[in-house]
Motif scaffolding. Structure first.
Motif, mmCIF file in Angstrom:
data_model
loop_
_atom_site.group_PDB
_atom_site.id
_atom_site.type_symbol
_atom_site.label_atom_id
_atom_site.label_comp_id
_atom_site.label_asym_id
_atom_site.label_seq_id
_atom_site.Cartn_x
_atom_site.Cartn_y
_atom_site.Cartn_z
ATOM 1 N N HIS A 58 0.843 -1.192 0.000
ATOM 2 C CA HIS A 58 0.000 0.000 0.000
ATOM 3 C C HIS A 58 0.883 1.249 0.000
ATOM 4 N N GLN A 59 0.308 2.370 -0.394
ATOM 5 C CA GLN A 59 1.089 3.598 -0.497
ATOM 6 C C GLN A 59 1.522 4.091 0.880
ATOM 7 N N LEU A 60 2.710 4.698 0.901
ATOM 8 C CA LEU A 60 3.209 5.402 2.072
ATOM 9 C C LEU A 60 3.191 6.900 1.784
ATOM 10 N N THR A 61 2.984 7.717 2.815
ATOM 11 C CA THR A 61 3.130 9.157 2.643
ATOM 12 C C THR A 61 4.614 9.480 2.567
ATOM 13 N N ALA A 62 4.928 10.694 2.143
ATOM 14 C CA ALA A 62 6.326 11.098 2.017
ATOM 15 C C ALA A 62 7.060 10.977 3.347
ATOM 16 N N TRP A 63 6.433 11.451 4.420
ATOM 17 C CA TRP A 63 7.115 11.450 5.711
ATOM 18 C C TRP A 63 7.172 10.058 6.320
ATOM 19 N N GLU A 64 6.203 9.198 6.030
ATOM 20 C CA GLU A 64 6.303 7.807 6.453
ATOM 21 C C GLU A 64 7.497 7.137 5.781
ATOM 22 N N ARG A 65 7.695 7.440 4.523
ATOM 23 C CA ARG A 65 8.828 6.876 3.783
ATOM 24 C C ARG A 65 10.148 7.372 4.387
ATOM 25 N N ILE A 66 10.224 8.655 4.659
ATOM 26 C CA ILE A 66 11.444 9.233 5.234
ATOM 27 C C ILE A 66 11.731 8.612 6.603
ATOM 28 N N ASP A 67 10.717 8.495 7.438
ATOM 29 C CA ASP A 67 10.895 7.931 8.777
ATOM 30 C C ASP A 67 11.337 6.473 8.724
ATOM 31 N N SER A 68 10.933 5.754 7.676
ATOM 32 C CA SER A 68 11.275 4.340 7.577
ATOM 33 C C SER A 68 12.706 4.108 7.115
ATOM 34 N N LEU A 69 13.334 5.139 6.548
ATOM 35 C CA LEU A 69 14.654 4.961 5.940
ATOM 36 C C LEU A 69 15.785 5.682 6.670
ATOM 37 N N PHE A 70 15.533 6.910 7.104
ATOM 38 C CA PHE A 70 16.629 7.752 7.585
ATOM 39 C C PHE A 70 16.898 7.582 9.069
ATOM 40 N N ASP A 71 18.170 7.738 9.420
ATOM 41 C CA ASP A 71 18.550 7.731 10.828
ATOM 42 C C ASP A 71 17.810 8.856 11.539
ATOM 43 N N GLU A 118 21.736 4.689 7.910
ATOM 44 C CA GLU A 118 22.761 3.915 8.605
ATOM 45 C C GLU A 118 24.138 4.549 8.411
ATOM 46 N N GLY A 119 24.169 5.854 8.585
ATOM 47 C CA GLY A 119 25.425 6.589 8.524
ATOM 48 C C GLY A 119 25.870 6.998 7.137
ATOM 49 N N GLN A 120 25.176 6.544 6.098
ATOM 50 C CA GLN A 120 25.537 6.877 4.725
ATOM 51 C C GLN A 120 24.750 8.114 4.273
ATOM 52 N N ALA A 121 25.469 9.203 3.985
ATOM 53 C CA ALA A 121 24.823 10.453 3.609
ATOM 54 C C ALA A 121 24.268 10.384 2.191
ATOM 55 N N THR A 122 23.077 10.939 1.994
ATOM 56 C CA THR A 122 22.470 10.950 0.659
ATOM 57 C C THR A 122 21.470 12.095 0.533
ATOM 58 N N ALA A 123 21.352 12.622 -0.681
ATOM 59 C CA ALA A 123 20.254 13.534 -1.003
ATOM 60 C C ALA A 123 19.045 12.684 -1.360
ATOM 61 N N PHE A 124 17.856 13.284 -1.265
ATOM 62 C CA PHE A 124 16.651 12.461 -1.328
ATOM 63 C C PHE A 124 15.471 13.261 -1.866
ATOM 64 N N ARG A 265 9.624 -3.734 -0.030
ATOM 65 C CA ARG A 265 9.832 -2.514 0.757
ATOM 66 C C ARG A 265 10.716 -2.748 1.981
ATOM 67 N N HIS A 266 10.599 -3.904 2.583
ATOM 68 C CA HIS A 266 11.386 -4.205 3.779
ATOM 69 C C HIS A 266 12.873 -4.365 3.468
ATOM 70 N N ASP A 267 13.205 -4.610 2.210
ATOM 71 C CA ASP A 267 14.601 -4.851 1.830
ATOM 72 C C ASP A 267 15.290 -3.620 1.256
ATOM 73 N N LEU A 268 14.545 -2.541 1.043
ATOM 74 C CA LEU A 268 15.108 -1.367 0.374
ATOM 75 C C LEU A 268 16.220 -0.704 1.179
ATOM 76 N N LYS A 269 16.031 -0.563 2.470
ATOM 77 C CA LYS A 269 17.006 0.161 3.293
ATOM 78 C C LYS A 269 18.382 -0.491 3.212
ATOM 79 N N GLN A 270 18.439 -1.794 3.407
ATOM 80 C CA GLN A 270 19.727 -2.477 3.357
ATOM 81 C C GLN A 270 20.325 -2.477 1.959
ATOM 82 N N LEU A 271 19.467 -2.497 0.939
ATOM 83 C CA LEU A 271 19.958 -2.398 -0.435
ATOM 84 C C LEU A 271 20.607 -1.038 -0.671
ATOM 85 N N PHE A 272 19.970 0.022 -0.180
ATOM 86 C CA PHE A 272 20.550 1.365 -0.304
ATOM 87 C C PHE A 272 21.905 1.441 0.388
ATOM 88 N N VAL A 273 21.965 0.923 1.610
ATOM 89 C CA VAL A 273 23.214 0.967 2.379
ATOM 90 C C VAL A 273 24.329 0.263 1.607
#
Length: 286
Positions: A58-71, A118-124, A265-273
């Motif tokens: 299901h869709q996530l809002t922008a801030w839900e997405r940010i909260d799920s990914l960023f430190d 996870e400590g890796q800086a990125t623009a978003f 969706r659950h695997d995206l964060k570790q893939l980004f890292v």
């Protein structure tokens, strides 16, 4: 006996009374639009809005997405005050914009900024389909172009999540111009050695799919996402051919070489890292 059997069927098939419905707090439950099972909304939110039963995303809002990914506490928003106007004096457009501002708390259908994963800086940049269905207007294009330029100036990788119904008709050609603006910004970013990761979510269509959404060094998509330019009905009428049932799904595009991977969706964060570590100067994938 038969009378009792039918009585039992009616009993178990009965619809909850209005009193019972009124006793359930509004917003407590959420029904999956794919398997139609009902879950506590908190349970769905904890699972990143992925159905625990069928895995539908299901869709996530922008801030839900940010909260799920960023430190926590690291995300810094860019250009949050930029808001669309009504350059073509399109009837009723300003009222619709105001309605969406109140509903979402956003000034436009995209949030941009930078932070660490996870400590890796990125623009978003992340598009929010609940604001004008994520349609691409002049301010959205400007915010995305600025984010890419900031990433180039600060030597940051750039990650974008897309979700859009296409160009915003109330802004006419000004909306279509954002396709070239964002594409040029990405070309300059790429020429400077920048890394771009694009993740297409449901739906990514129209001018967005035909411009910045498809220009990443890595192009990913979430399972089941609708991705395409023109709609199925228009294509079938034009080509006079019946299209496959899975046409324009993320899985169809991956099978035909237009995506690098379909990622849960659950695997995206570790893939980004992993990708960010590989591409950082002197980095390692370990």
């Amino acid at each position: 006996m038969l009378k009792d059997l039918f009585t039992k069927k009616r009993k178990y098939a009965s619809v909850p009374s209005e009193q019972v419905k009124s006793d359930i707090p509004e917003g407590l439950m959420k029904k999956c639009s794919n398997c139609y099972k009902i879950f506590y909304r908190k349970e769905m939110n904890k699972n990143l809005n992925v159905c625990p039963n069928c895995g539908h995303h299901h869709q996530l809002t922008a801030w839900e997405r940010i909260d799920s990914l960023f430190d926590e506490g690291t995300f810094e928003e860019w250009d949050g005050g930029l808001a669309p106007t009504n350059p073509l004096n399109f009837p009723g457009y300003e009222e619709k914009l105001e309605k969406d501002r109140l509903k979402t708390g956003l000034n436009e259908g995209v949030v941009t900024g930078k932070g660490t994963i996870e400590g890796q800086a990125t623009a978003f940049a992340v598009m929010d389909a609940s604001f004008r269905m994520g349609s691409m207007g002049s301010v959205m294009g400007e915010k995305i172009a600025r984010a890419i330029e900031n990433a180039k100036e600060q030597s940051l990788p750039f990650i974008i999540f897309t979700a859009s119904g296409g160009a915003r008709m109330q802004e006419g050609v000004l909306s279509l111009m954002q396709m070239s603006k964002t594409s040029v910004a990405i070309k300059r970013f790429s020429d400077a050695g920048g890394l771009m990761i694009s993740v297409m979510t449901h739906p990514t269509t129209g001018g967005v799919s035909a411009s910045f959404a498809s220009l990443g060094d890595y192009n990913f998509a979430e399972p089941g996402a609708l991705i395409g330019f023109a709609g199925r009905r228009i294509i079938e009428q034009t080509t006079r051919e019946k299209l496959p049932d899975d046409f324009q799904t993320a899985e169809f595009l991956f099978k035909h070489g237009q995506l690098d991977q379909v990622v849960n969706r659950h695997d995206l964060k570790q893939l980004f890292v992993k990708i960010l570590k590989i591409h950082q100067k002197g980095g390692s994938s370990s």
